[in-house]
Design a protein around this motif. Structure first.
Motif, PDB file in Angstrom:
ATOM      1  N   TYR A  31      -5.105  83.895 -62.327  1.00 23.11           N
ATOM      2  CA  TYR A  31      -6.199  84.299 -61.383  1.00 23.11           C
ATOM      3  C   TYR A  31      -7.499  84.733 -62.195  1.00 23.11           C
ATOM      4  O   TYR A  31      -8.438  84.680 -61.737  1.00 23.11           O
ATOM      5  N   ILE A  32      -7.563  84.996 -63.482  1.00 26.04           N
ATOM      6  CA  ILE A  32      -8.576  85.066 -64.524  1.00 26.04           C
ATOM      7  C   ILE A  32      -9.273  83.614 -64.493  1.00 26.04           C
ATOM      8  O   ILE A  32     -10.579  83.666 -63.918  1.00 26.04           O
ATOM      9  N   ASP A  33      -8.369  82.463 -64.501  1.00 27.67           N
ATOM     10  CA  ASP A  33      -9.131  81.154 -64.474  1.00 27.67           C
ATOM     11  C   ASP A  33      -9.777  80.909 -63.018  1.00 27.67           C
ATOM     12  O   ASP A  33     -10.513  80.537 -62.926  1.00 27.67           O
ATOM     13  N   GLU A  34      -9.107  81.473 -61.954  1.00 27.61           N
ATOM     14  CA  GLU A  34      -9.421  81.115 -60.529  1.00 27.61           C
ATOM     15  C   GLU A  34     -10.583  81.891 -60.235  1.00 27.61           C
ATOM     16  O   GLU A  34     -11.739  81.407 -59.618  1.00 27.61           O
ATOM     17  N   THR A  35     -10.835  82.947 -60.618  1.00 23.32           N
ATOM     18  CA  THR A  35     -11.825  83.984 -60.389  1.00 23.32           C
ATOM     19  C   THR A  35     -13.200  83.665 -61.238  1.00 23.32           C
ATOM     20  O   THR A  35     -14.283  84.165 -60.846  1.00 23.32           O
ATOM     21  N   ALA A  36     -12.923  83.367 -62.461  1.00 22.50           N
ATOM     22  CA  ALA A  36     -14.099  83.024 -63.578  1.00 22.50           C
ATOM     23  C   ALA A  36     -14.615  84.343 -63.485  1.00 22.50           C
ATOM     24  O   ALA A  36     -15.991  84.550 -63.405  1.00 22.50           O
ATOM     25  N   PRO A  37     -14.572  85.535 -64.141  1.00 23.39           N
ATOM     26  CA  PRO A  37     -15.060  86.860 -64.301  1.00 23.39           C
ATOM     27  C   PRO A  37     -16.263  86.464 -65.165  1.00 23.39           C
ATOM     28  O   PRO A  37     -17.446  87.252 -64.829  1.00 23.39           O
ATOM     29  N   TRP A  38     -16.390  85.609 -66.115  1.00 19.83           N
ATOM     30  CA  TRP A  38     -17.487  85.437 -67.089  1.00 19.83           C
ATOM     31  C   TRP A  38     -18.507  84.701 -66.331  1.00 19.83           C
ATOM     32  O   TRP A  38     -19.731  84.867 -66.769  1.00 19.83           O
ATOM     33  N   VAL A  39     -18.267  84.214 -65.099  1.00 18.16           N
ATOM     34  CA  VAL A  39     -19.244  83.444 -64.488  1.00 18.16           C
ATOM     35  C   VAL A  39     -19.881  84.739 -63.492  1.00 18.16           C
ATOM     36  O   VAL A  39     -20.999  84.747 -63.099  1.00 18.16           O
TER      37      VAL A  39
END
Length: 650
Positions: free
Chosen positions: A422-430
């Motif tokens: 889910y972290i990779d899917e939502t890309a919080p850093w972006v």
């Protein structure tokens, strides 16, 4: 009123060094006890030590101390280990406790008064190392059929329990209560090897030594150690004593758990004794598999003991607990290696769980100063994670109610892996780069914190030291740490405040760690090398030297196994029908502990063809097969399939 749950491990024989295999049963029971407590049960978890018997008496004599002093000293290390491994037992019983001794004496007298025990005499052969009695027909070339060592003639006055009267009642018990004995393979073993052939009366007293519970009405007799040991499950609750008073509250036991080698005592002898006493039977007896080391059962005598104290010191208690609960297929044998332990720590605990907590907490601190804002924007991308989290507790409960701890942990870590994805899917850093996306970022991070909370709650029974650290880092209060809260997604306060802590599970450099473990063993090897004579007269490990003429007397041939079955009333012997190229022959071999009949059909082996016939348990054996000693186990030496039957080996 809370429902009760009474769970027991077997009481452990006092060894000066418990290995990781002993810890397995205790850790599984501890996880189950913790789980039931979290579900609201009134739990009683019992463990302890079995301290009587001829072996203890002999070891104490060798050490120059009394048997009581010997077991008192060992008890310290056992309790220290259970404390280190965070075992949450409710009572620790010793079979030398005065109240237990008095209760066993009353139990024995009651059985005698009811006519369930009678006086007789045992006559046969005795193997000191195995503490076993054998008849003439059971010996193997005059030696113990179990260990192969010489036996002594033995004749001993004894009391016998009428176990033979309970054959049909126990068969009926298995049929009418299919959950009583698990897994099913243990039922098959008990029925085929012991019950169908018919039970013999059980010798329940000894006169050849004194370290045991004295029989009150016949001085010189002590109660058979297994009658003594099994009785602990009820004496610890106050049966026939006034030290405790929980018998009516907790008996019958919900679960007796033990390793499979002692299942016969718990699944046949114990129910028969309870029937004779007219007491309720335990609800379930579970005989799990062995924890194997390099393919063999872990034991001190093999030199493959893995010290759980050292493992806990190097890798952490919860990492060791997790490995035991996750790696071993419950009910079956499992393998232990240091390499597998380290790989499991790195993959599941460091990369998946530890990384998820660290990344999430770090991002909350970086983008929101450690406290999430209340405004959040949801997205359809969240649905799968939320639905999976909301249904996770039910899956874990189903697995644990079936004692399947590996499956329960597998479900939890599937969810942990999904949260990482889910972290990779939502890309919080972006999202963090755009102020307008902060409400969406807040939702993503909240979902991650809530996922971690759910995993932390469900991991609590398995990893009781790690779960509180997780809750502290994600800001989860006591009100959202209970089991009921694990069934709902979204209970973490909207404005949760995180607090970054230490790395939960640092990644281990496998190559360096294996090298370090090797160096730990190096001094032992050097010490052993110093003991070797400078010029040995014969190779080390060789009993005696022979010449070529002696070897020429042994006729070795290749033979094929055409049929194979267990020998009745023996859990060690297999009867094999062999095609030896000369019309066939029958061989009896003590390899049933390591091979099933199905493992051997159509295999080719090497046969000692000119050995004089001998009888084992009344079954004639016309030869011997070649096998290699691997610690305390044996491995058959198989021949290539293309070698014809009857071919001579030279």
């Amino acid at each position: 009123m809370k429902p009760t749950y009474y769970i027991t491990t077997p009481i452990y024989y006092p060894s000066d060094k418990l290995h990781i295999g002993h810890s397995y049963t205790t850790v599984v029971c501890d996880a189950m006890a913790r789980y039931k407590r979290m579900r609201g049960f009134d739990v009683f978890y019992l463990t302890g030590t079995d301290e009587h018997g001829q072996k203890i008496e002999a070891k104490a004599k060798e050490s120059g101390v009394t048997p009581q002093a010997y077991v008192d000293n060992i008890l310290i290390s056992i309790k220290e280990l259970w404390k280190t491994m965070d075992i949450s037992y409710d009572r620790f019983i010793r079979t030398t406790d005065d109240y237990h001794v008095a209760s066993v004496q009353k139990i024995f007298k009651t059985l005698y008064d009811k006519g369930e025990i009678y006086k007789g005499a045992y006559k046969g052969h005795y193997c000191k190392p195995c503490e076993s009695f054998w008849t003439e027909s059971q010996l193997n070339a005059g030696n113990c059929p179990d260990c192969g060592r010489p036996v002594e003639n033995a004749e001993e006055e004894a009391y016998f329990f009428k176990l033979s009267n309970y054959t049909q009642r126990i068969l009926d018990l298995y049929e009418q209560n299919p959950d009583f004995l698990q897994p099913q393979s243990r039922v098959n073993e008990m029925v085929n090897n012991f019950l169908k052939p018919g039970l013999d009366d059980l010798c329940v007293s000894r006169t050849s030594f004194t370290w045991g519970v004295p029989v009150t009405f016949d001085p010189g007799h002590v109660v058979y150690v297994w009658v003594d040991a099994l009785s602990n499950y009820i004496t610890a609750l106050g049966y026939e004593n006034d030290r405790h008073n929980e018998f009516n509250r907790y008996w019958p036991a919900d679960l007796h758990m033990m390793a499979k080698e002692i299942i016969r005592f718990h699944a046949i002898i114990w129910p028969a004794l309870l029937m004779a006493l007219e007491l309720p039977l335990p609800k379930q007896v579970y005989g799990h598999g062995w924890l194997l080391f390099d393919g063999d059962k872990m034991s001190k005598s093999k030199g493959n003991v893995v010290d759980p104290m050292i493992l806990c010191q190097r890798y952490g208690v919860d990492a060791v607990r997790y490995f035991l609960l996750r790696e071993v297929p419950f009910g079956q044998d499992g393998s232990f290696t240091n390499e597998a332990l380290i790989q499991r720590i790195n993959a599941d605990l460091a990369n998946d769980l530890g990384n998820l907590v660290s990344r999430t907490v770090t991002m909350v601190e970086k983008y929101f100063g450690g406290t999430l804002p209340s405004g959040r924007i949801a997205d359809a991308l969240d649905n799968e994670l939320i639905e999976m989290g909301a249904g996770l507790a039910a899956k874990v409960e189903t697995s644990l109610d079936q004692l399947q701890t590996p499956t329960a942990l597998s479900e939890i870590f599937k969810f942990v892996s999904r949260a990482n994805k889910y972290i990779d899917e939502t890309a919080p850093w972006v999202l963090g780069k755009d102020e307008a996306q902060k409400p969406r970022l807040a939702a993503v991070l909240y979902n991650l914190l809530e996922s971690i909370r759910l995993a932390g709650v469900l991991l609590t029974p398995f990893m009781p030291q790690t779960a509180p650290k997780i809750f502290e880092q994600i800001g989860a209060g006591k009100d959202v740490q209970d089991w009921e809260s694990a069934g709902k997604f979204g209970l973490l306060p909207a404005n949760a405040t995180v607090k970054r802590g230490e790395v939960l599970f640092p990644r281990i450099d496998l190559e360096k760690e294996m090298e370090a473990l090797g160096e730990m063993n190096a001094p032992k090897k050097e010490a052993n090398e110093l003991k070797k004579p400078e010029e040995p007269a014969k190779p080390e490990g060789v009993a005696s030297m022979i010449d070529i003429a002696d070897f020429g007397k042994v006729e070795l041939k290749v033979a094929k196994i055409t049929e194979c079955e267990r020998v009745s009333k023996s859990d060690k012997l297999l009867k094999l029908q062999l095609d030896d190229g000369q019309g066939g022959r029958q061989v009896v071999s003590g390899i049933a502990q390591w091979y099933t009949p199905e493992d051997l059909i159509d295999k080719k082996l090497i046969l000692v063809a000119n050995l004089k016939p001998a009888k084992l348990r009344g079954v004639e054996s016309q030869g011997m097969l070649l096998a290699a000693d691997v610690g305390d186990s044996a491995r058959v030496i198989f021949a290539d399939d293309d070698i014809p039957c009857g071919a001579k080996v030279r």
